[in-house]
Design a protein around this motif. Structure first.
Motif, PDB file in Angstrom:
ATOM      1  N   ASP A   1       0.845  -1.186   0.000  1.00  0.00           N
ATOM      2  CA  ASP A   1       0.000   0.000   0.000  1.00  0.00           C
ATOM      3  C   ASP A   1       0.882   1.238   0.000  1.00  0.00           C
ATOM      4  O   ASP A   1       1.744   1.400   0.881  1.00  0.00           O
ATOM      5  CB  ASP A   1      -0.903  -0.020   1.245  1.00  0.00           C
ATOM      6  N   LEU A   2       0.686   2.137  -0.979  1.00  0.00           N
ATOM      7  CA  LEU A   2       1.542   3.310  -1.097  1.00  0.00           C
ATOM      8  C   LEU A   2       1.403   4.224   0.123  1.00  0.00           C
ATOM      9  O   LEU A   2       2.369   4.869   0.531  1.00  0.00           O
ATOM     10  CB  LEU A   2       1.199   4.083  -2.375  1.00  0.00           C
ATOM     11  N   GLY A   3       0.220   4.283   0.696  1.00  0.00           N
ATOM     12  CA  GLY A   3       0.029   5.108   1.889  1.00  0.00           C
ATOM     13  C   GLY A   3       0.956   4.698   3.022  1.00  0.00           C
ATOM     14  O   GLY A   3       1.454   5.538   3.785  1.00  0.00           O
ATOM     15  N   ALA A   4       1.234   3.399   3.112  1.00  0.00           N
ATOM     16  CA  ALA A   4       2.104   2.908   4.185  1.00  0.00           C
ATOM     17  C   ALA A   4       3.552   3.329   3.978  1.00  0.00           C
ATOM     18  O   ALA A   4       4.342   3.353   4.933  1.00  0.00           O
ATOM     19  CB  ALA A   4       2.013   1.380   4.265  1.00  0.00           C
ATOM     20  N   ALA A   5       3.918   3.656   2.726  1.00  0.00           N
ATOM     21  CA  ALA A   5       5.295   4.077   2.441  1.00  0.00           C
ATOM     22  C   ALA A   5       5.617   5.410   3.091  1.00  0.00           C
ATOM     23  O   ALA A   5       6.789   5.768   3.232  1.00  0.00           O
ATOM     24  CB  ALA A   5       5.517   4.157   0.932  1.00  0.00           C
ATOM     25  N   TYR A   6       4.574   6.175   3.464  1.00  0.00           N
ATOM     26  CA  TYR A   6       4.797   7.461   4.121  1.00  0.00           C
ATOM     27  C   TYR A   6       4.778   7.325   5.639  1.00  0.00           C
ATOM     28  O   TYR A   6       4.711   8.323   6.360  1.00  0.00           O
ATOM     29  CB  TYR A   6       3.729   8.463   3.668  1.00  0.00           C
TER      30      TYR A   6
ATOM     31  N   MET B   1       9.421   3.244   3.119  1.00  0.00           N
ATOM     32  CA  MET B   1       9.600   3.816   1.794  1.00  0.00           C
ATOM     33  C   MET B   1       8.971   2.884   0.750  1.00  0.00           C
ATOM     34  O   MET B   1       8.558   1.759   1.067  1.00  0.00           O
ATOM     35  CB  MET B   1      11.087   4.006   1.474  1.00  0.00           C
ATOM     36  N   SER B   2       8.900   3.361  -0.494  1.00  0.00           N
ATOM     37  CA  SER B   2       8.469   2.515  -1.608  1.00  0.00           C
ATOM     38  C   SER B   2       9.612   2.405  -2.605  1.00  0.00           C
ATOM     39  O   SER B   2      10.535   3.229  -2.611  1.00  0.00           O
ATOM     40  CB  SER B   2       7.239   3.111  -2.300  1.00  0.00           C
ATOM     41  N   VAL B   3       9.561   1.365  -3.434  1.00  0.00           N
ATOM     42  CA  VAL B   3      10.515   1.233  -4.541  1.00  0.00           C
ATOM     43  C   VAL B   3       9.713   0.960  -5.806  1.00  0.00           C
ATOM     44  O   VAL B   3       8.557   0.553  -5.754  1.00  0.00           O
ATOM     45  CB  VAL B   3      11.546   0.107  -4.291  1.00  0.00           C
ATOM     46  N   ASP B   4      10.346   1.187  -6.942  1.00  0.00           N
ATOM     47  CA  ASP B   4       9.681   0.920  -8.211  1.00  0.00           C
ATOM     48  C   ASP B   4       9.833  -0.547  -8.586  1.00  0.00           C
ATOM     49  O   ASP B   4      10.733  -1.251  -8.106  1.00  0.00           O
ATOM     50  CB  ASP B   4      10.252   1.815  -9.308  1.00  0.00           C
ATOM     51  N   ALA B   5       8.968  -1.022  -9.483  1.00  0.00           N
ATOM     52  CA  ALA B   5       8.920  -2.443  -9.834  1.00  0.00           C
ATOM     53  C   ALA B   5      10.214  -2.907 -10.490  1.00  0.00           C
ATOM     54  O   ALA B   5      10.671  -4.029 -10.255  1.00  0.00           O
ATOM     55  CB  ALA B   5       7.726  -2.700 -10.756  1.00  0.00           C
ATOM     56  N   ASP B   6      10.821  -2.047 -11.328  1.00  0.00           N
ATOM     57  CA  ASP B   6      12.051  -2.450 -12.015  1.00  0.00           C
ATOM     58  C   ASP B   6      13.168  -2.706 -11.006  1.00  0.00           C
ATOM     59  O   ASP B   6      13.878  -3.714 -11.096  1.00  0.00           O
ATOM     60  CB  ASP B   6      12.460  -1.367 -13.016  1.00  0.00           C
ATOM     61  N   TYR B   7      13.331  -1.796 -10.045  1.00  0.00           N
ATOM     62  CA  TYR B   7      14.370  -1.964  -9.012  1.00  0.00           C
ATOM     63  C   TYR B   7      14.081  -3.197  -8.164  1.00  0.00           C
ATOM     64  O   TYR B   7      14.997  -3.961  -7.828  1.00  0.00           O
ATOM     65  CB  TYR B   7      14.429  -0.713  -8.147  1.00  0.00           C
ATOM     66  N   ALA B   8      12.815  -3.394  -7.841  1.00  0.00           N
ATOM     67  CA  ALA B   8      12.454  -4.553  -7.021  1.00  0.00           C
ATOM     68  C   ALA B   8      12.745  -5.854  -7.750  1.00  0.00           C
ATOM     69  O   ALA B   8      13.255  -6.822  -7.154  1.00  0.00           O
ATOM     70  CB  ALA B   8      10.973  -4.479  -6.649  1.00  0.00           C
TER      71      ALA B   8
ATOM     72  N   VAL C   1      10.531  -1.591   3.151  1.00  0.00           N
ATOM     73  CA  VAL C   1       9.793  -1.446   1.894  1.00  0.00           C
ATOM     74  C   VAL C   1       8.320  -1.724   2.182  1.00  0.00           C
ATOM     75  O   VAL C   1       7.939  -2.848   2.535  1.00  0.00           O
ATOM     76  CB  VAL C   1      10.322  -2.406   0.813  1.00  0.00           C
ATOM     77  N   ALA C   2       7.493  -0.683   2.034  1.00  0.00           N
ATOM     78  CA  ALA C   2       6.062  -0.821   2.328  1.00  0.00           C
ATOM     79  C   ALA C   2       5.220  -0.964   1.071  1.00  0.00           C
ATOM     80  O   ALA C   2       4.061  -1.361   1.134  1.00  0.00           O
ATOM     81  CB  ALA C   2       5.574   0.387   3.130  1.00  0.00           C
ATOM     82  N   ALA C   3       5.801  -0.616  -0.085  1.00  0.00           N
ATOM     83  CA  ALA C   3       5.035  -0.702  -1.341  1.00  0.00           C
ATOM     84  C   ALA C   3       5.996  -0.792  -2.512  1.00  0.00           C
ATOM     85  O   ALA C   3       7.121  -0.288  -2.460  1.00  0.00           O
ATOM     86  CB  ALA C   3       4.116   0.508  -1.496  1.00  0.00           C
TER      87      ALA C   3
ATOM     88  N   GLY D   1       9.570   5.354 -12.006  1.00  0.00           N
ATOM     89  CA  GLY D   1      10.818   5.003 -11.337  1.00  0.00           C
ATOM     90  C   GLY D   1      11.042   5.694 -10.009  1.00  0.00           C
ATOM     91  O   GLY D   1      12.077   5.467  -9.366  1.00  0.00           O
ATOM     92  N   ALA D   2      10.094   6.535  -9.570  1.00  0.00           N
ATOM     93  CA  ALA D   2      10.280   7.270  -8.313  1.00  0.00           C
ATOM     94  C   ALA D   2      10.161   6.330  -7.114  1.00  0.00           C
ATOM     95  O   ALA D   2       9.407   5.357  -7.126  1.00  0.00           O
ATOM     96  CB  ALA D   2       9.255   8.390  -8.205  1.00  0.00           C
ATOM     97  N   ARG D   3      10.925   6.663  -6.059  1.00  0.00           N
ATOM     98  CA  ARG D   3      10.882   5.915  -4.803  1.00  0.00           C
ATOM     99  C   ARG D   3      10.562   6.907  -3.694  1.00  0.00           C
ATOM    100  O   ARG D   3      11.278   7.887  -3.511  1.00  0.00           O
ATOM    101  CB  ARG D   3      12.219   5.202  -4.557  1.00  0.00           C
ATOM    102  N   TYR D   4       9.483   6.660  -2.964  1.00  0.00           N
ATOM    103  CA  TYR D   4       8.914   7.645  -2.052  1.00  0.00           C
ATOM    104  C   TYR D   4       9.207   7.328  -0.587  1.00  0.00           C
ATOM    105  O   TYR D   4       9.348   6.170  -0.192  1.00  0.00           O
ATOM    106  CB  TYR D   4       7.393   7.706  -2.232  1.00  0.00           C
ATOM    107  N   LEU D   5       9.251   8.409   0.196  1.00  0.00           N
ATOM    108  CA  LEU D   5       9.272   8.307   1.656  1.00  0.00           C
ATOM    109  C   LEU D   5       8.741   9.618   2.234  1.00  0.00           C
ATOM    110  O   LEU D   5       8.586  10.607   1.501  1.00  0.00           O
ATOM    111  CB  LEU D   5      10.673   8.003   2.189  1.00  0.00           C
ATOM    112  N   ASN D   6       8.472   9.606   3.516  1.00  0.00           N
ATOM    113  CA  ASN D   6       7.885  10.774   4.184  1.00  0.00           C
ATOM    114  C   ASN D   6       8.968  11.816   4.475  1.00  0.00           C
ATOM    115  O   ASN D   6      10.101  11.484   4.818  1.00  0.00           O
ATOM    116  CB  ASN D   6       7.230  10.335   5.502  1.00  0.00           C
ATOM    117  N   ILE D   7       8.604  13.093   4.350  1.00  0.00           N
ATOM    118  CA  ILE D   7       9.541  14.170   4.663  1.00  0.00           C
ATOM    119  C   ILE D   7       9.995  14.086   6.117  1.00  0.00           C
ATOM    120  O   ILE D   7      11.157  14.359   6.444  1.00  0.00           O
ATOM    121  CB  ILE D   7       8.892  15.546   4.380  1.00  0.00           C
ATOM    122  N   SER D   8       9.077  13.683   6.999  1.00  0.00           N
ATOM    123  CA  SER D   8       9.450  13.572   8.417  1.00  0.00           C
ATOM    124  C   SER D   8      10.535  12.523   8.631  1.00  0.00           C
ATOM    125  O   SER D   8      11.373  12.652   9.534  1.00  0.00           O
ATOM    126  CB  SER D   8       8.217  13.233   9.262  1.00  0.00           C
ATOM    127  N   THR D   9      10.557  11.498   7.798  1.00  0.00           N
ATOM    128  CA  THR D   9      11.617  10.491   7.875  1.00  0.00           C
ATOM    129  C   THR D   9      12.962  11.097   7.505  1.00  0.00           C
ATOM    130  O   THR D   9      13.985  10.850   8.156  1.00  0.00           O
ATOM    131  CB  THR D   9      11.298   9.304   6.942  1.00  0.00           C
TER     132      THR D   9
END
Length: 849
Positions: free
Chosen positions: A595-600, A605-612, A637-639, A650-658
């Motif tokens: 779930d992308l929401g959990a990546a925040y 964080m999240s990773v893209d499918a190609d990297y995974a 890795v949450a998503a 290709g973007a990989r996300y995380l929360n600014i607070s992290t």
């Protein structure tokens, strides 16, 4: 020589084709060489004997905090004690600023040239003179360069506001400095050193670089060695030449792209010109069959006849190329004037014509002309003495026609197969290679098989267009079919330019349609805030966005440079996207797992499918993330996001607070872009409020989704218009080819025209016949070119699918307009030949041999 000057009019259009092509090549070379000279002079006078700066790590870029990387003032004291240093002073320079006047007008250039703020030093006297007022003294004074002052009508005492990462501050203009060399367009402001340190770097006692002057007799290399020994490897030390070379390299990459793109279009014009020259010499040889036969009868060898035609080609090539070189210099001056009018100042005092430019123009123009004339010259050498007894042209070679047909079919088939392979590739690199091969093979194939296609295609076009004109239309059709090789070559010249137009139109329209569809599906934000110049968003502007009324939420989006290590030990440098959790609402990303929401969430964080896939990562695994300038984290890795998108692929996300947990506050990047959503029913009010809030910051723009889509469409449209303008050169040369073919055809058919006039054909009917013949040739070339181009474009779109652009859109209005426009091109090309044919004396034409 006599033949060349006897056919001056017939050679003129071919010479114009050579002239235009050579002028484009030479103009491009002179223009780019002049730009290089301008920058070289600027970099040479602005660089100190030795420059010391912070050590840069290109593989691991620093966070974009809006403040330049700097070094402590203690380094300045240290280098002053090095033997061979005559003087040393600290410099402050930043391009991450915006300067506005009292009317809130941005002083920056519209051409992409930077706005540079810094402190005024003795080193600046190498490149500038204070021509009005005095250098800045204290925090309330600023000095501006003369070009910017003239452009924006600034004078002493005017107030400028400078926007930096540390805040906004105002200062009055105390002086105006004029460059001793040409300033290509940068806007430059100077402050005193304490003000520059405090406002640009956020701290006193720091500099972005140190300028060192060597003692008399001490070379730059020697001084660099001594300074490097004193400072160690923690700093970058460069001589004047190395600094200038580095600056030149940074600018040179842009200039090289422009140079080779323009030379590519010149090459297309040359390719089209080959068909024009080939047709011209083929028709001249055919019209001189009896003359060549007589020359053979009185003893001329095949080689002599062959050489006589090639010498004519050399004369044509040299004559057209000499004029083309002169025209190229004029074109370069014109381009400089155009660039100056839009803000990039280029002085004709720096006009640079290297000896290689005219040499390349002369060589290229002559060689291309001789190559184009080679086949007609061979054909001329094969004329037999018996041809002098006949009143016919050179007999066609049936076997050559069969070979041409087989070769054209094979090449076209191979091109089609390559395009098919390109469409089926799942990797962009291999697909692009297949696409390039398919374009080249199919183009050559259509050129070779063109004369065989001419018969069928011209008949179809004639049935639709020419039959409406009765007997005159039928005669025009037969004239176009009389010599399929000539019709095919003439149409092929137009085909090349229009194929590229059609291909780029399909690609551009598909990109816009795909991006629009993707935005509709995935972007949930009502508003997007970003810089119009690629800068980050300063904190005070971000606060202004947050304070705008009527917003449900505001999302910050920033890039964070890191080095990440997968569970299998594979490491790579990667810029992560740090955003607020609301970004999951602003951009609806598909996930293949999790779930992308959990990546925040915290330490996630999240990773893209190609990297995974490459690193065998699944949800729940831990990735080691080393934040550049901060500490290292172990993030879960949450998503895993799908790569089937064109937005943030290709973007990989995380929360600014992290990020804040692992990066010091002074290393936190500024926002690259911001998103906002309006409260229900308050979209219009929130849009207006956002624009008011950012009014003091003209470097940023507020866009709703409609604005964003329109800007995307406009940007691609402007790029396509630029390409079309450059392709216009090739189309102009193709039009000259049609004019030349018709003009020589009229001469070739002089007796026939006289006989038709004698049996009742009016001047008006004669002119109409020639115009219709021109129209059908132009439509033949357009039909082949547009069909071929749409095939290329559709294949290219299949490769765009790999970038998440799924929609194929054929721009039928553009295609139809170009096809109809080709008919008008044919009419225009026939004006002079038809006029000359209509003025023929009937009895004189009949008596012509």
């Amino acid at each position: 020589m006599r033949n060349f000057f006897a056919h001056k009019g017939r050679m003129a259009l071919s010479a114009v084709a050579v002239l235009l092509s050579v002028a484009f090549v030479c103009g491009t070379l002179v223009f780019t060489d002049t730009m290089n000279t301008t920058f070289d002079k600027l970099f040479a006078v602005t660089s100190a004997d030795v420059t010391v700066g912070p050590r840069s790590d290109k593989d691991r870029p620093q966070s974009d905090t809006g403040r330049p990387v700097s070094l402590p003032a203690s380094v300045l004291a240290k280098v002053r004690g090095v033997d061979g240093v005559k003087s040393a002073e600290g410099g402050v320079s930043s391009e991450k600023v915006t300067v506005v006047d009292a009317h809130n007008t941005n002083m920056g250039s519209d051409t992409g040239a930077p706005t540079i703020a810094g402190n005024w030093t003795h080193n600046d006297l190498r490149s500038m003179d204070i021509t009005s007022g005095h250098a800045p003294k204290g925090p309330s004074q600023v000095m501006v360069d003369a070009d910017t002052a003239n452009k924006h009508h600034l004078k002493l005492g005017d107030t400028l506001r400078t926007v930096t990462a540390t805040g906004d501050f105002k200062a009055r203009i105390s002086g105006i400095a004029t460059f001793k060399v040409t300033n290509p367009g940068a806007a430059i402001v100077y402050f005193d050193t304490p003000t520059a340190q405090r406002e640009l770097l956020g701290a006193t006692g720091r500099f972005t670089h140190l300028d060192l002057v060597a003692d008399a007799g001490v070379g730059d290399d020697r001084l660099k060695k001594d300074v490097s020994s004193a400072l160690g490897s923690s700093f970058s030390v460069q001589t004047q030449k190395e600094t200038a070379d580095q600056n030149r390299k940074d600018v040179g990459s842009f200039l090289d792209v422009m140079k080779y793109a323009m030379l590519g279009f010149a090459g297309i014009a040359f390719l089209v010109g080959i068909f024009l020259i080939l047709n011209t010499f083929s028709m001249l040889v055919a019209q001189r069959t009896r003359e060549l036969g007589l020359m053979r009868a009185i003893g001329s060898s095949r080689g002599q006849v062959n050489r006589s035609v090639l010498v004519e080609a050399v004369l044509l090539g040299v004559f057209g190329s000499v004029l083309g070189v002169a025209g190229g210099v004029g074109l370069a001056v014109g381009l400089m004037k155009v660039m100056s009018s839009v803000g990039m100042e280029l002085s004709t005092d720096d006009l640079t014509v290297r000896w290689t430019t005219p040499a390349a123009g002369l060589l290229l123009g002559t060689v291309v002309t001789v190559l184009a004339a080679y086949l007609p010259a061979r054909r001329a050498g094969r004329v037999s003495p018996m041809a002098a007894l006949r009143d016919s042209g050179i007999a066609s070679d049936g076997r050559a026609g069969v070979v041409r047909g087989v070769l054209g079919a094979v090449l076209s088939g191979a091109g089609g197969a390559a395009l098919y392979m390109a469409a089926g590739e799942d990797k962009a690199a291999q697909g692009s290679a297949w696409l390039g091969l398919g374009v080249v093979l199919s183009l050559i194939g259509f050129v070779v098989i063109g004369p065989l296609l001419a018969g069928a295609v011209v008949r179809v076009i004639s049935a639709v267009v020419l039959r409406l004109f009765g007997p005159v239309g039928r005669m025009a059709e037969r004239n176009a079919l009389r010599n399929p090789r000539r019709t095919g070559a003439t149409g092929a010249a137009l085909m090349i330019g229009l194929a590229l137009v059609a291909c780029l139109s399909v690609v551009g329209s598909s990109m816009v349609a795909s991006a629009t569809e993707e935005l509709d599906k995935s972007v949930g934000a009502d508003f997007i805030v970003q810089s119009s110049t690629g800068q980050t968003i300063v904190a005070q502007a971000a606060k202004a966005v947050e304070s705008a009324p009527g917003l449900a939420h505001v999302t910050h989006y920033l890039d964070v440079p890191t080095r990440i290590t997968a569970p299998n030990g594979a490491s790579e440098n990667q810029t992560l996207v740090a955003a607020d959790p609301t970004y999951a609402q602003d951009l609806r990303r598909k996930t293949t797992e999790g779930d992308l929401g959990a990546a925040y969430g915290k330490d996630a964080m999240s990773v893209d499918a190609d990297y995974a896939t490459r690193n065998h990562i699944k949800v729940g695994d831990r990735i080691t993330v080393a934040f550049v300038g901060g500490s290292t984290a172990r993030l879960k890795v949450a998503a895993i996001t799908s790569d089937d998108t064109s937005v943030d692929q290709g973007a990989r996300y995380l929360n600014i607070s992290t990020v804040r947990q692992y990066l010091p506050a002074d290393r936190m990047p500024q926002d690259m872009i911001m998103f906002a959503a309006a409260k229900d029913g308050q979209e219009k009010q929130a849009y207006a409020a956002l624009k008011r809030a950012l009014a003091p910051y003209p470097q940023y723009k507020v866009q709703n989704q409609t604005d964003f889509k329109q800007e995307l469409k406009d940007q691609i449209g402007q790029l396509l218009n630029l390409v079309y303008a450059l392709l216009a050169l090739a189309i102009i040369v193709a039009v000259l080819g049609v004019v030349n073919t018709l003009a020589l055809s009229v001469v070739e058919r002089t007796r026939e025209i006289g006989l038709m006039r004698a049996i009742g054909l009016s001047r008006r009917q004669l002119r109409r016949m020639i115009r219709l013949e021109s129209v059908v040739i132009a439509l033949f070339g357009a039909l082949l070119g547009l069909g071929l181009g749409m095939g290329w474009g559709a294949t290219a779109q299949k490769l765009l699918v790999l970038q998440g652009l799924h929609t194929l859109e054929i721009p039928w209005p553009t295609i139809i307009t170009v096809f109809i426009g080709s008919a008008f091109v044919g009419l225009f090309a026939a004006l002079i030949p038809a006029f000359r044919a209509g003025r023929m004396n009937v009895l004189g034409a009949i008596a012509t041999e």
